[in-house]
Design an enzyme around this catalytic site. Structure first.
Site, mmCIF file in Angstrom:
data_model
loop_
_atom_site.group_PDB
_atom_site.id
_atom_site.type_symbol
_atom_site.label_atom_id
_atom_site.label_comp_id
_atom_site.label_asym_id
_atom_site.label_seq_id
_atom_site.Cartn_x
_atom_site.Cartn_y
_atom_site.Cartn_z
ATOM 1 C CB CYS A 165 6.925 41.518 35.268
ATOM 2 S SG CYS A 165 6.007 39.997 35.594
ATOM 3 C CG HIS B 245 -13.991 30.926 27.550
ATOM 4 N ND1 HIS B 245 -13.773 29.569 27.666
ATOM 5 C CD2 HIS B 245 -14.486 31.113 26.300
ATOM 6 C CE1 HIS B 245 -14.122 28.964 26.534
ATOM 7 N NE2 HIS B 245 -14.543 29.877 25.687
HETATM 8 C C1 RB5 Z 1 12.208 40.510 38.271
HETATM 9 O O1 RB5 Z 1 13.476 39.927 38.313
HETATM 10 C C2 RB5 Z 1 11.148 39.433 38.120
HETATM 11 O O2 RB5 Z 1 11.028 38.718 39.310
HETATM 12 C C3 RB5 Z 1 9.834 40.041 37.706
HETATM 13 O O3 RB5 Z 1 9.992 40.723 36.505
HETATM 14 C C4 RB5 Z 1 8.684 39.077 37.479
HETATM 15 O O4 RB5 Z 1 9.057 38.034 36.649
HETATM 16 C C5 RB5 Z 1 7.967 38.641 38.665
HETATM 17 O O5 RB5 Z 1 6.948 37.938 38.611
#
Ligand code: RB5
Length: 146
Positions: free
Chosen positions: A66, A99
């Site tokens: 993400c 670990h």
């Molecule tokens: C999306 O904008 C962002 O919040 C997501 O990709 C991530 O970083 C969340 O933890």
């Protein structure tokens, strides 16, 4: 050859795409659980899919991307049997395996460059859990969600 379940949100789509190409070229079997575009989505939907795929044995490892690598990690760790780690470099990649016996690697596309991400993923997949003094600690961690 390992089977790896991969998932991301819109913030991790470009890096997930690149890493899947790399994994496939290296001969791994990748189960791509989405998302499939830059369109805005909610990261927990994809992190849960990947975590469940690892927890039920469909995949040996999970790869989640993400923007920061944080939201997907927090979500994946809600699933019993999952030990997800946000990794920023080669050192955190091998320590998470050696670990903590991590079975899901989480990367932040907005924080890590593609070359470091590729290298960290490769190290994560080839490092082994060291057992010994780490075993009882990982068992204690696992027991919390049992
Ligand atoms: C999306 O904008 C962002 O919040 C997501 O990709 C991530 O970083 C969340 O933890």
């Amino acid at each position: 050859m390992k089977t790896i379940a991969a998932g991301c949100d819109h913030g991790g789509f470009a890096l997930k795409t690149l890493l899947i190409e790399d994994l496939t070229e290296c001969g791994h079997n990748v189960i791509d659980l989405g998302t499939d575009s830059n369109e805005r989505v909610d990261y927990p939907d994809f992190a849960e899919k990947v975590a469940r795929s690892v927890a039920n044995g469909d995949a040996e490892f999970g790869l989640l991307v993400c923007g920061s690598g944080i939201g997907v990690c927090m979500t994946a760790n809600k699933i019993p049997g999952i030990r997800a780690a946000t990794v920023h470099d080669v050192t955190s990649a091998h320590l998470a395996r050696e670990h903590n016996d991590a079975n899901v690697i989480c990367l932040g596309e907005r924080l890590i460059g593609p070359e470091v991400a590729k290298e960290a993923l490769g190290v994560f997949l080839t490092s082994e859990f060291q057992e010994g003094r780490h075993t009882a600690r990982v068992q204690k961690m696992n027991r919390i969600l049992e």
